[in-house]
Write an enzyme that holds these catalytic residues in place. Structure first.
Site, PDB file in Angstrom:
ATOM      1  N   ARG A 164       0.863  -1.264   0.107  1.00 57.56           N
ATOM      2  CA  ARG A 164       0.087  -0.101   0.000  1.00 57.56           C
ATOM      3  C   ARG A 164       0.960   1.379  -0.008  1.00 57.56           C
ATOM      4  NH1 ARG A 164      -4.255   0.819   4.757  1.00 57.56           N
ATOM      5  NH2 ARG A 164      -2.440   0.264   6.032  1.00 57.56           N
ATOM      6  N   TYR A 217       3.889   4.785  13.464  1.00 59.20           N
ATOM      7  CA  TYR A 217       4.020   3.688  14.296  1.00 59.20           C
ATOM      8  C   TYR A 217       5.403   3.530  13.999  1.00 59.20           C
ATOM      9  CZ  TYR A 217      -1.069   2.422  15.042  1.00 59.20           C
ATOM     10  OH  TYR A 217      -2.556   2.144  15.138  1.00 59.20           O
ATOM     11  N   ARG A 230      -6.796   8.732  11.057  1.00 55.93           N
ATOM     12  CA  ARG A 230      -7.758   8.126  11.914  1.00 55.93           C
ATOM     13  C   ARG A 230      -9.262   8.576  11.385  1.00 55.93           C
ATOM     14  NH1 ARG A 230      -5.279   4.141  14.432  1.00 55.93           N
ATOM     15  NH2 ARG A 230      -3.156   4.905  15.333  1.00 55.93           N
ATOM     16  N   GLU A 334     -12.847  -4.268  16.117  1.00 53.09           N
ATOM     17  CA  GLU A 334     -12.540  -2.931  15.493  1.00 53.09           C
ATOM     18  C   GLU A 334     -14.042  -2.398  15.419  1.00 53.09           C
ATOM     19  OE1 GLU A 334      -9.144  -2.724  13.350  1.00 53.09           O
ATOM     20  OE2 GLU A 334     -10.340  -1.835  11.472  1.00 53.09           O
TER      21      GLU A 334
HETATM   22  C1  3EB Z   1      -4.691   0.243  14.034  1.00 53.40           C
HETATM   23  O1  3EB Z   1      -5.485   1.279  14.784  1.00 53.40           O
HETATM   24  C2  3EB Z   1      -5.929  -0.786  13.875  1.00 53.40           C
HETATM   25  O2  3EB Z   1      -4.313  -0.698   7.856  1.00 53.40           O
HETATM   26  O3  3EB Z   1      -5.831   0.466   6.921  1.00 53.40           O
HETATM   27  C3  3EB Z   1      -7.281   0.302  11.609  1.00 53.40           C
HETATM   28  C4  3EB Z   1      -7.896   0.938  10.453  1.00 53.40           C
HETATM   29  C5  3EB Z   1      -6.403  -0.705  11.463  1.00 53.40           C
HETATM   30  C6  3EB Z   1      -7.296   0.915   9.402  1.00 53.40           C
HETATM   31  C7  3EB Z   1      -5.547  -0.103   7.858  1.00 53.40           C
HETATM   32  C8  3EB Z   1      -5.686  -0.783  10.199  1.00 53.40           C
HETATM   33  C9  3EB Z   1      -6.088  -0.150   9.231  1.00 53.40           C
HETATM   34  O4  3EB Z   1      -3.817   0.434  13.789  1.00 53.40           O
HETATM   35  C10 3EB Z   1      -5.963  -1.399  12.539  1.00 53.40           C
END
Ligand code: 3EB
Length: 341
Positions: A164, A217, A230, A334
Protein backbone atom coordinates in the site's frame (compact mmCIF):
# COMPACT_ATOMS: atom_id res chain seq x y z
CA UNK A 1 7.55 57.01 5.53
CA UNK A 2 4.70 54.62 5.95
CA UNK A 3 5.15 51.96 8.53
CA UNK A 4 5.73 48.53 7.14
CA UNK A 5 2.73 46.39 7.78
CA UNK A 6 2.82 42.68 7.55
CA UNK A 7 0.85 41.51 4.59
CA UNK A 8 -1.98 39.13 5.17
CA UNK A 9 -3.34 37.07 2.37
CA UNK A 10 -6.98 36.21 2.60
CA UNK A 11 -7.39 32.47 2.46
CA UNK A 12 -8.87 31.82 -0.94
CA UNK A 13 -11.31 29.07 -1.66
CA UNK A 14 -9.85 26.91 -4.34
CA UNK A 15 -12.10 25.18 -6.83
CA UNK A 16 -11.69 22.01 -4.82
CA UNK A 17 -13.24 23.24 -1.59
CA UNK A 18 -16.93 23.85 -2.39
CA UNK A 19 -19.20 22.31 0.24
CA UNK A 20 -20.99 19.19 -0.97
CA UNK A 21 -24.34 17.77 0.09
CA UNK A 22 -23.74 14.91 2.52
CA UNK A 23 -23.63 11.33 1.31
CA UNK A 24 -26.34 9.38 3.10
CA UNK A 25 -25.31 6.03 4.58
CA UNK A 26 -27.98 3.56 5.69
CA UNK A 27 -28.44 -0.11 6.55
CA UNK A 28 -31.46 -1.36 4.59
CA UNK A 29 -33.37 -4.64 4.45
CA UNK A 30 -35.14 -4.16 1.08
CA UNK A 31 -34.46 -6.35 -1.96
CA UNK A 32 -31.30 -5.51 -3.88
CA UNK A 33 -33.12 -4.74 -7.15
CA UNK A 34 -35.45 -2.35 -5.38
CA UNK A 35 -32.51 -0.51 -3.81
CA UNK A 36 -30.57 -0.34 -7.09
CA UNK A 37 -33.71 0.95 -8.80
CA UNK A 38 -33.18 4.37 -7.23
CA UNK A 39 -31.20 6.73 -9.43
CA UNK A 40 -29.50 8.31 -6.42
CA UNK A 41 -27.87 5.09 -5.16
CA UNK A 42 -24.10 5.36 -5.43
CA UNK A 43 -23.15 2.02 -3.86
CA UNK A 44 -24.66 -1.03 -2.17
CA UNK A 45 -22.75 -3.58 -0.10
CA UNK A 46 -23.93 -7.11 0.67
CA UNK A 47 -22.13 -9.13 3.34
CA UNK A 48 -21.24 -12.81 3.35
CA UNK A 49 -22.13 -15.90 1.38
CA UNK A 50 -25.90 -15.32 1.76
CA UNK A 51 -25.66 -11.97 -0.04
CA UNK A 52 -26.34 -11.85 -3.80
CA UNK A 53 -23.24 -12.73 -5.85
CA UNK A 54 -24.23 -10.73 -8.95
CA UNK A 55 -21.92 -8.23 -10.57
CA UNK A 56 -24.46 -7.02 -13.12
CA UNK A 57 -24.50 -3.53 -11.59
CA UNK A 58 -21.12 -1.85 -10.86
CA UNK A 59 -22.70 -0.14 -7.86
CA UNK A 60 -23.17 -3.44 -6.04
CA UNK A 61 -20.32 -5.17 -4.21
CA UNK A 62 -20.43 -8.33 -2.15
CA UNK A 63 -17.94 -8.26 0.71
CA UNK A 64 -16.86 -11.70 1.91
CA UNK A 65 -17.25 -10.96 5.59
CA UNK A 66 -19.89 -13.07 7.25
CA UNK A 67 -22.58 -11.21 9.14
CA UNK A 68 -22.40 -12.07 12.80
CA UNK A 69 -25.43 -14.21 13.61
CA UNK A 70 -26.68 -15.08 10.12
CA UNK A 71 -27.82 -12.19 7.96
CA UNK A 72 -27.01 -8.52 7.66
CA UNK A 73 -28.85 -5.70 5.91
CA UNK A 74 -27.38 -4.05 2.83
CA UNK A 75 -25.24 -0.97 3.41
CA UNK A 76 -26.48 1.71 1.01
CA UNK A 77 -24.80 4.98 0.01
CA UNK A 78 -27.11 7.57 -1.50
CA UNK A 79 -25.90 10.65 -3.35
CA UNK A 80 -27.89 13.72 -4.42
CA UNK A 81 -27.74 13.87 -8.20
CA UNK A 82 -28.24 11.16 -10.80
CA UNK A 83 -25.60 8.44 -10.55
CA UNK A 84 -23.77 7.05 -13.56
CA UNK A 85 -21.92 3.76 -13.25
CA UNK A 86 -19.56 1.69 -15.34
CA UNK A 87 -17.00 -1.06 -15.15
CA UNK A 88 -13.70 -0.42 -16.89
CA UNK A 89 -10.31 -2.16 -16.83
CA UNK A 90 -11.17 -4.09 -13.70
CA UNK A 91 -12.50 -1.13 -11.73
CA UNK A 92 -16.15 -0.65 -10.80
CA UNK A 93 -17.03 3.03 -10.71
CA UNK A 94 -20.11 5.10 -9.90
CA UNK A 95 -20.46 8.85 -9.50
CA UNK A 96 -23.04 11.61 -9.26
CA UNK A 97 -20.43 14.29 -9.93
CA UNK A 98 -19.97 15.13 -6.24
CA UNK A 99 -18.96 11.70 -4.95
CA UNK A 100 -17.51 8.59 -6.50
CA UNK A 101 -17.56 4.99 -5.34
CA UNK A 102 -14.90 2.72 -6.77
CA UNK A 103 -13.88 -0.88 -6.21
CA UNK A 104 -11.08 -3.14 -7.38
CA UNK A 105 -10.45 -6.83 -6.80
CA UNK A 106 -6.99 -8.25 -7.42
CA UNK A 107 -6.04 -11.94 -7.30
CA UNK A 108 -2.79 -12.32 -5.40
CA UNK A 109 -1.73 -15.24 -7.61
CA UNK A 110 -1.56 -12.95 -10.65
CA UNK A 111 1.02 -10.73 -8.92
CA UNK A 112 2.89 -13.40 -6.97
CA UNK A 113 2.36 -11.99 -3.47
CA UNK A 114 -0.06 -10.02 -1.34
CA UNK A 115 2.45 -7.16 -1.29
CA UNK A 116 2.72 -6.90 -5.08
CA UNK A 117 -1.04 -7.33 -5.56
CA UNK A 118 -1.63 -4.49 -3.09
CA UNK A 119 0.86 -2.19 -4.78
CA UNK A 120 -0.81 -2.88 -8.13
CA UNK A 121 -4.28 -2.22 -6.69
CA UNK A 122 -3.17 1.05 -5.10
CA UNK A 123 -1.46 2.30 -8.23
CA UNK A 124 -4.65 1.63 -10.19
CA UNK A 125 -6.83 3.19 -7.52
CA UNK A 126 -4.77 6.37 -7.23
CA UNK A 127 -4.46 6.78 -11.00
CA UNK A 128 -8.18 6.30 -11.48
CA UNK A 129 -9.17 8.74 -8.74
CA UNK A 130 -6.60 11.36 -9.83
CA UNK A 131 -7.85 11.30 -13.41
CA UNK A 132 -11.50 11.80 -12.38
CA UNK A 133 -13.72 14.80 -11.57
CA UNK A 134 -13.71 13.53 -7.98
CA UNK A 135 -9.96 13.55 -7.28
CA UNK A 136 -10.06 13.69 -3.46
CA UNK A 137 -9.97 10.35 -1.65
CA UNK A 138 -11.97 10.43 1.58
CA UNK A 139 -12.10 6.83 2.68
CA UNK A 140 -10.75 3.38 1.71
CA UNK A 141 -11.77 -0.11 2.90
CA UNK A 142 -9.32 -3.01 2.52
CA UNK A 143 -10.28 -6.66 2.88
CA UNK A 144 -7.74 -9.45 2.59
CA UNK A 145 -7.71 -13.14 3.37
CA UNK A 146 -5.71 -14.62 6.27
CA UNK A 147 -4.57 -11.20 7.50
CA UNK A 148 -2.64 -12.52 10.52
CA UNK A 149 -0.87 -15.38 8.72
CA UNK A 150 2.92 -15.23 8.81
CA UNK A 151 5.45 -14.35 11.49
CA UNK A 152 6.88 -10.94 12.32
CA UNK A 153 7.55 -8.80 9.24
CA UNK A 154 6.19 -11.61 7.06
CA UNK A 155 2.69 -11.33 8.46
CA UNK A 156 0.33 -10.80 5.55
CA UNK A 157 -1.04 -7.56 7.00
CA UNK A 158 2.48 -6.14 7.18
CA UNK A 159 3.17 -7.17 3.58
CA UNK A 160 -0.09 -5.48 2.64
CA UNK A 161 1.12 -2.28 4.38
CA UNK A 162 4.36 -2.41 2.33
CA UNK A 163 2.46 -2.73 -0.93
CA UNK A 164 0.00 0.00 0.00
CA UNK A 165 2.76 2.45 0.92
CA UNK A 166 4.59 1.73 -2.35
CA UNK A 167 1.43 2.23 -4.40
CA UNK A 168 0.57 5.50 -2.64
CA UNK A 169 4.13 6.85 -2.70
CA UNK A 170 4.28 6.36 -6.45
CA UNK A 171 1.71 9.15 -6.61
CA UNK A 172 3.08 11.43 -3.94
CA UNK A 173 0.72 10.74 -1.05
CA UNK A 174 2.74 11.65 2.04
CA UNK A 175 1.37 12.36 5.52
CA UNK A 176 -2.02 13.19 3.99
CA UNK A 177 -3.79 9.91 3.89
CA UNK A 178 -7.47 9.02 3.64
CA UNK A 179 -9.35 7.35 6.48
CA UNK A 180 -9.31 3.55 6.17
CA UNK A 181 -10.29 0.15 7.40
CA UNK A 182 -8.16 -2.98 7.04
CA UNK A 183 -9.85 -6.25 7.98
CA UNK A 184 -9.23 -9.94 7.40
CA UNK A 185 -11.75 -12.12 5.60
CA UNK A 186 -11.68 -15.92 5.85
CA UNK A 187 -12.80 -17.07 2.43
CA UNK A 188 -9.50 -18.63 1.38
CA UNK A 189 -9.77 -16.94 -2.04
CA UNK A 190 -6.68 -14.76 -1.74
CA UNK A 191 -8.37 -12.01 -3.68
CA UNK A 192 -7.69 -8.56 -2.35
CA UNK A 193 -10.82 -6.44 -2.23
CA UNK A 194 -10.49 -2.66 -1.98
CA UNK A 195 -13.22 -0.06 -2.31
CA UNK A 196 -13.27 3.66 -1.74
CA UNK A 197 -15.18 6.91 -1.54
CA UNK A 198 -13.80 9.97 -3.34
CA UNK A 199 -15.21 13.46 -3.72
CA UNK A 200 -15.10 16.56 -5.88
CA UNK A 201 -13.92 18.60 -2.87
CA UNK A 202 -11.21 17.73 -0.38
CA UNK A 203 -12.04 16.55 3.13
CA UNK A 204 -9.96 17.22 6.22
CA UNK A 205 -7.94 14.33 7.63
CA UNK A 206 -8.07 14.06 11.42
CA UNK A 207 -5.85 12.36 13.97
CA UNK A 208 -6.64 11.07 17.45
CA UNK A 209 -4.79 12.70 20.36
CA UNK A 210 -5.00 9.39 22.28
CA UNK A 211 -3.20 7.51 19.52
CA UNK A 212 0.08 7.81 17.67
CA UNK A 213 -0.72 8.48 14.02
CA UNK A 214 -0.69 5.13 12.25
CA UNK A 215 1.86 6.29 9.68
CA UNK A 216 4.20 7.07 12.61
CA UNK A 217 3.95 3.67 14.30
CA UNK A 218 7.43 2.54 15.38
CA UNK A 219 9.40 -0.14 13.53
CA UNK A 220 8.20 -2.99 15.78
CA UNK A 221 4.86 -3.11 13.91
CA UNK A 222 6.39 -3.66 10.50
CA UNK A 223 8.78 -2.30 7.89
CA UNK A 224 6.23 0.21 6.58
CA UNK A 225 3.69 1.81 8.88
CA UNK A 226 -0.01 1.69 7.96
CA UNK A 227 -0.82 4.71 5.81
CA UNK A 228 -4.21 6.01 6.91
CA UNK A 229 -5.73 8.89 8.87
CA UNK A 230 -7.84 8.22 11.96
CA UNK A 231 -10.85 9.97 10.42
CA UNK A 232 -11.92 12.21 7.55
CA UNK A 233 -14.18 15.23 7.94
CA UNK A 234 -16.18 15.26 4.70
CA UNK A 235 -16.36 18.52 2.69
CA UNK A 236 -19.96 19.09 3.79
CA UNK A 237 -21.68 22.07 5.41
CA UNK A 238 -22.92 20.10 8.39
CA UNK A 239 -20.21 17.97 9.93
CA UNK A 240 -19.98 14.45 8.58
CA UNK A 241 -17.07 12.36 9.82
CA UNK A 242 -15.84 9.07 8.42
CA UNK A 243 -14.17 7.21 11.27
CA UNK A 244 -11.42 4.73 10.36
CA UNK A 245 -11.31 1.25 11.77
CA UNK A 246 -10.70 1.85 15.47
CA UNK A 247 -9.51 -0.60 18.12
CA UNK A 248 -8.07 -0.75 21.64
CA UNK A 249 -4.80 0.95 20.73
CA UNK A 250 -3.51 3.72 22.99
CA UNK A 251 -0.37 5.50 21.89
CA UNK A 252 0.84 2.77 19.56
CA UNK A 253 0.29 -0.19 21.89
CA UNK A 254 -2.58 -2.66 21.96
CA UNK A 255 -4.30 -2.69 25.35
CA UNK A 256 -6.45 -5.18 27.32
CA UNK A 257 -5.35 -8.45 25.76
CA UNK A 258 -8.08 -11.13 26.22
CA UNK A 259 -10.47 -8.63 27.81
CA UNK A 260 -13.39 -7.96 25.46
CA UNK A 261 -15.20 -5.56 27.78
CA UNK A 262 -12.12 -3.38 28.27
CA UNK A 263 -11.24 -3.45 24.54
CA UNK A 264 -14.76 -2.25 23.70
CA UNK A 265 -14.55 0.56 26.24
CA UNK A 266 -11.14 1.63 24.90
CA UNK A 267 -12.35 1.48 21.30
CA UNK A 268 -15.36 3.66 22.10
CA UNK A 269 -13.11 6.09 23.99
CA UNK A 270 -10.93 6.31 20.86
CA UNK A 271 -13.90 7.00 18.60
CA UNK A 272 -15.21 9.59 21.05
CA UNK A 273 -11.78 11.24 21.07
CA UNK A 274 -11.50 11.45 17.28
CA UNK A 275 -15.05 12.87 17.10
CA UNK A 276 -13.95 15.48 19.65
CA UNK A 277 -10.98 16.28 17.39
CA UNK A 278 -13.55 16.81 14.62
CA UNK A 279 -15.32 19.27 16.96
CA UNK A 280 -18.45 17.17 17.20
CA UNK A 281 -20.25 18.21 20.40
CA UNK A 282 -20.44 15.46 23.05
CA UNK A 283 -24.24 15.19 22.79
CA UNK A 284 -24.03 14.66 19.03
CA UNK A 285 -21.54 11.78 19.24
CA UNK A 286 -22.93 8.31 18.47
CA UNK A 287 -26.76 8.27 18.64
CA UNK A 288 -29.04 8.45 15.60
CA UNK A 289 -26.39 10.24 13.51
CA UNK A 290 -23.98 7.33 13.71
CA UNK A 291 -23.87 4.19 11.58
CA UNK A 292 -21.21 1.81 12.88
CA UNK A 293 -19.75 -1.42 11.57
CA UNK A 294 -18.52 -3.72 14.30
CA UNK A 295 -15.91 -6.33 13.33
CA UNK A 296 -15.64 -9.20 15.82
CA UNK A 297 -12.82 -11.75 15.64
CA UNK A 298 -14.30 -14.67 17.63
CA UNK A 299 -17.80 -16.01 16.99
CA UNK A 300 -18.28 -16.48 20.72
CA UNK A 301 -17.77 -12.75 21.30
CA UNK A 302 -20.66 -11.66 19.08
CA UNK A 303 -23.44 -11.90 21.65
CA UNK A 304 -21.34 -10.41 24.49
CA UNK A 305 -20.38 -7.61 22.07
CA UNK A 306 -24.02 -6.88 21.29
CA UNK A 307 -24.78 -6.73 25.00
CA UNK A 308 -21.81 -4.46 25.68
CA UNK A 309 -22.78 -2.03 22.93
CA UNK A 310 -26.42 -2.00 24.08
CA UNK A 311 -25.09 -1.01 27.47
CA UNK A 312 -22.60 1.60 26.26
CA UNK A 313 -24.19 3.23 23.20
CA UNK A 314 -27.35 5.32 22.89
CA UNK A 315 -30.29 3.17 21.80
CA UNK A 316 -30.59 4.81 18.39
CA UNK A 317 -27.02 4.17 17.24
CA UNK A 318 -27.20 1.89 14.20
CA UNK A 319 -24.81 -1.06 14.23
CA UNK A 320 -23.96 -3.80 11.74
CA UNK A 321 -22.01 -6.78 13.10
CA UNK A 322 -19.53 -8.66 10.96
CA UNK A 323 -17.11 -11.46 11.72
CA UNK A 324 -13.61 -10.52 10.71
CA UNK A 325 -9.99 -10.59 11.78
CA UNK A 326 -8.30 -7.48 13.08
CA UNK A 327 -4.82 -6.61 11.83
CA UNK A 328 -3.12 -7.22 15.18
CA UNK A 329 -3.81 -10.73 16.43
CA UNK A 330 -4.31 -9.62 20.05
CA UNK A 331 -7.18 -7.30 19.11
CA UNK A 332 -10.66 -8.82 19.45
CA UNK A 333 -12.78 -6.04 18.02
CA UNK A 334 -12.62 -3.07 15.66
CA UNK A 335 -15.31 -0.50 14.87
CA UNK A 336 -15.61 1.93 11.96
CA UNK A 337 -18.43 4.11 10.73
CA UNK A 338 -19.81 7.47 9.83
CA UNK A 339 -21.07 10.20 12.15
CA UNK A 340 -23.52 12.82 10.96
CA UNK A 341 -24.61 15.81 12.96
C1 3EB B 1 -4.91 0.39 14.11
O1 3EB B 1 -5.40 1.39 14.66
C2 3EB B 1 -5.84 -0.78 13.97
O2 3EB B 1 -4.28 -0.67 7.86
O3 3EB B 1 -5.90 0.38 6.87
C3 3EB B 1 -7.37 0.25 11.60
C4 3EB B 1 -7.82 0.95 10.48
C5 3EB B 1 -6.29 -0.59 11.48
C6 3EB B 1 -7.16 0.83 9.26
C7 3EB B 1 -5.37 -0.12 7.88
C8 3EB B 1 -5.64 -0.71 10.26
C9 3EB B 1 -6.08 -0.02 9.16
O4 3EB B 1 -3.73 0.34 13.75
C10 3EB B 1 -5.80 -1.39 12.64
Amino acid sequence: MSSAKPEFTEPTLSAGTAALPPLRVAYEDAALDAILGSGDVLAVFGFGTQAPATNADPRYLRVNLEPAGGTAPFEVWRARARVHARRESGIAWASDGDYAFGAIEVAESVHGSVERATEFAYRRLVETIAASDTPHTLRIWNYLDAINLGEGDDERYRRFCLGRAAGLEAHGFADAYPAATGIGVRDGRRVLQIYWLAARSAGTALENPRQVSAWRYPRQYGIKAPTFARAMRAPTQNPQVYVSGTAAIVGHASHHRDDLRAQVAETLANIDSVLAAARIAPAARFGAGAALKVYVRRAGDVEPMRALLREKLPMRTRTLFLQGDICRSELLVEIDGVQDV
